[in-house]
Design a protein around this motif. Sequence first.
Motif, PDB file in Angstrom:
ATOM      1  N   LEU A 164       0.597  -1.131  -0.071  1.00 53.70           N
ATOM      2  CA  LEU A 164       0.075   0.076  -0.034  1.00 53.70           C
ATOM      3  C   LEU A 164       0.913   1.186   0.007  1.00 53.70           C
ATOM      4  O   LEU A 164       0.372   2.419  -0.046  1.00 53.70           O
ATOM      5  N   GLN A 165       2.060   1.148   0.229  1.00 56.53           N
ATOM      6  CA  GLN A 165       3.249   2.320   0.177  1.00 56.53           C
ATOM      7  C   GLN A 165       2.872   2.874  -1.331  1.00 56.53           C
ATOM      8  O   GLN A 165       3.176   4.069  -1.419  1.00 56.53           O
ATOM      9  N   PHE A 166       2.816   2.093  -2.343  1.00 54.88           N
ATOM     10  CA  PHE A 166       2.767   2.702  -3.690  1.00 54.88           C
ATOM     11  C   PHE A 166       1.149   3.013  -4.001  1.00 54.88           C
ATOM     12  O   PHE A 166       0.364   2.152  -4.217  1.00 54.88           O
ATOM     13  N   LYS A 167       1.127   4.231  -4.187  1.00 51.30           N
ATOM     14  CA  LYS A 167      -0.289   4.757  -4.406  1.00 51.30           C
ATOM     15  C   LYS A 167      -1.072   4.362  -5.558  1.00 51.30           C
ATOM     16  O   LYS A 167      -2.084   4.051  -5.520  1.00 51.30           O
ATOM     17  N   VAL A 168      -0.470   4.386  -6.717  1.00 52.02           N
ATOM     18  CA  VAL A 168      -0.827   4.123  -7.855  1.00 52.02           C
ATOM     19  C   VAL A 168      -0.182   2.936  -8.711  1.00 52.02           C
ATOM     20  O   VAL A 168      -0.770   2.784  -9.895  1.00 52.02           O
ATOM     21  N   SER A 169       0.960   2.518  -8.411  1.00 54.46           N
ATOM     22  CA  SER A 169       1.864   1.586  -9.041  1.00 54.46           C
ATOM     23  C   SER A 169       2.093   0.042  -8.381  1.00 54.46           C
ATOM     24  O   SER A 169       2.938  -0.440  -8.514  1.00 54.46           O
ATOM     25  N   SER A 170       0.972   0.076  -7.435  1.00 46.39           N
ATOM     26  CA  SER A 170       1.092  -1.229  -6.772  1.00 46.39           C
ATOM     27  C   SER A 170       0.833  -2.528  -7.379  1.00 46.39           C
ATOM     28  O   SER A 170       1.511  -3.502  -6.972  1.00 46.39           O
ATOM     29  N   ASP A 171       0.334  -2.316  -8.394  1.00 49.63           N
ATOM     30  CA  ASP A 171      -0.014  -3.444  -9.471  1.00 49.63           C
ATOM     31  C   ASP A 171       1.531  -3.780  -9.897  1.00 49.63           C
ATOM     32  O   ASP A 171       1.970  -5.047 -10.158  1.00 49.63           O
ATOM     33  N   TYR A 172       2.184  -2.804 -10.383  1.00 50.47           N
ATOM     34  CA  TYR A 172       3.587  -3.040 -10.905  1.00 50.47           C
ATOM     35  C   TYR A 172       4.419  -3.553  -9.684  1.00 50.47           C
ATOM     36  O   TYR A 172       5.240  -4.488 -10.093  1.00 50.47           O
ATOM     37  N   ALA A 173       4.310  -2.832  -8.538  1.00 49.53           N
ATOM     38  CA  ALA A 173       5.123  -3.332  -7.327  1.00 49.53           C
ATOM     39  C   ALA A 173       4.972  -4.648  -7.179  1.00 49.53           C
ATOM     40  O   ALA A 173       5.828  -5.674  -6.997  1.00 49.53           O
ATOM     41  N   LEU A 174       3.674  -5.269  -7.270  1.00 51.50           N
ATOM     42  CA  LEU A 174       3.404  -6.734  -6.940  1.00 51.50           C
ATOM     43  C   LEU A 174       3.932  -7.683  -8.028  1.00 51.50           C
ATOM     44  O   LEU A 174       4.725  -8.673  -7.531  1.00 51.50           O
ATOM     45  N   ALA A 175       3.947  -7.430  -9.226  1.00 54.60           N
ATOM     46  CA  ALA A 175       4.596  -8.012 -10.155  1.00 54.60           C
ATOM     47  C   ALA A 175       6.063  -8.205 -10.269  1.00 54.60           C
ATOM     48  O   ALA A 175       6.617  -9.279 -10.375  1.00 54.60           O
ATOM     49  N   ALA A 176       6.322  -7.182  -9.732  1.00 55.72           N
ATOM     50  CA  ALA A 176       8.068  -7.030  -9.545  1.00 55.72           C
ATOM     51  C   ALA A 176       8.582  -7.825  -8.468  1.00 55.72           C
ATOM     52  O   ALA A 176       9.481  -8.424  -8.482  1.00 55.72           O
ATOM     53  N   SER A 177       7.824  -7.730  -7.396  1.00 46.39           N
ATOM     54  CA  SER A 177       8.133  -8.577  -6.228  1.00 46.39           C
ATOM     55  C   SER A 177       7.995 -10.025  -6.594  1.00 46.39           C
ATOM     56  O   SER A 177       8.779 -10.743  -6.101  1.00 46.39           O
ATOM     57  N   TYR A 179       8.262 -11.554  -9.433  1.00 47.83           N
ATOM     58  CA  TYR A 179       9.275 -11.833 -10.405  1.00 47.83           C
ATOM     59  C   TYR A 179      10.676 -11.962  -9.650  1.00 47.83           C
ATOM     60  O   TYR A 179      11.384 -12.937  -9.887  1.00 47.83           O
ATOM     61  N   LYS A 180      11.104 -10.883  -8.700  1.00 48.85           N
ATOM     62  CA  LYS A 180      12.467 -11.149  -7.760  1.00 48.85           C
ATOM     63  C   LYS A 180      12.262 -12.386  -7.021  1.00 48.85           C
ATOM     64  O   LYS A 180      13.353 -13.037  -6.682  1.00 48.85           O
ATOM     65  N   ALA A 181      10.994 -12.777  -6.764  1.00 40.97           N
ATOM     66  CA  ALA A 181      10.865 -14.074  -5.911  1.00 40.97           C
ATOM     67  C   ALA A 181      10.831 -15.461  -6.784  1.00 40.97           C
ATOM     68  O   ALA A 181      10.867 -16.601  -5.937  1.00 40.97           O
ATOM     69  N   GLY A 182      11.005 -15.130  -7.749  1.00 42.45           N
ATOM     70  CA  GLY A 182      11.246 -16.412  -8.712  1.00 42.45           C
ATOM     71  C   GLY A 182      10.249 -16.934  -9.618  1.00 42.45           C
ATOM     72  O   GLY A 182      10.088 -17.922 -10.135  1.00 42.45           O
ATOM     73  N   TYR A 183       9.092 -15.878  -9.737  1.00 41.35           N
ATOM     74  CA  TYR A 183       7.978 -16.368 -10.569  1.00 41.35           C
ATOM     75  C   TYR A 183       8.307 -15.761 -11.805  1.00 41.35           C
ATOM     76  O   TYR A 183       8.122 -14.547 -11.976  1.00 41.35           O
ATOM     77  N   PRO A 184       8.466 -16.550 -13.044  1.00 37.38           N
ATOM     78  CA  PRO A 184       8.853 -15.749 -14.430  1.00 37.38           C
ATOM     79  C   PRO A 184       7.486 -15.333 -15.053  1.00 37.38           C
ATOM     80  O   PRO A 184       6.334 -15.699 -14.485  1.00 37.38           O
TER      81      PRO A 184
END
Length: 248
Positions: A164-177, A179-184
């Motif tokens: 929730l710290q990302f006000k308008v880009s949390s969808d981008y943050a979720l996918a990035a997280s 991806y970095k956790a190993g989900y291609p």
Amino acid sequence: MFLSVITVAFRNYEGVVKTWRSLRHLARDPSLTFEWIVVDGGSDDGTAEFLEKLNGEFNLRYISEKDRGIYDAMNKGIDMAQGRYAIFLNSGDVFHEDVALFARKLSRQKEEAMVTGDALLDFGNGHKVSRNAKPGWYIYHSLPASHQAIFFPTAGLKKHPYDLQFKVSSDYALAASLYKAGYPFRRIKGLVSEFSMGGVSTSNNLELCQDARKVQRQILRVPGFWAELSYLFRLKTTGKTKALYNKA
């Protein structure tokens, strides 16, 4: 359960009905088991009454209560989800009529991955533009596909929900997280959804660009110069999208 379709709504009765009608495109294939989860923000426009009358159609479960915004509501949907995959189709967004063909291919996917498809962006007055999914490496600049055309592994979502710290880009943050956790990312060709432009990402393009830059630096750990180049490019492209929407 194969798929969880999560819909977030607030005072958008007509949008909820529109989304509900499009679920029949997915239901055409009886082998595709899915549930419809609706998270309503306590609307007083008849949304809850409409959902109650559906009597659990499409394995519907819903809640109607106040929340802290769209991403908080999406997290509530994640908590409720029981499918192997989850897709976010918010009120007013619809499945494309060919979504069952796409979902059948998805059901054969063995790898735990974010599976992307194509979407139609509706700018109004009959003007629709196709947004085709891009390669997975595109995450270092932006989402490789429209948020409404990404099937997320639900197990991953429960570990890495919306921040929730990302006000308008949390969808981008979720996918990035994820991806970095190993989900291609894995692409399947085909149309998944259609949605109208003019939401948060269209109307707040400056804040969107700033938020996305923060995702790149904090989550993806990209070098500062790349984040700045991406920021400038995003400003240009989102500005064009906003102008196209306003023109329509």
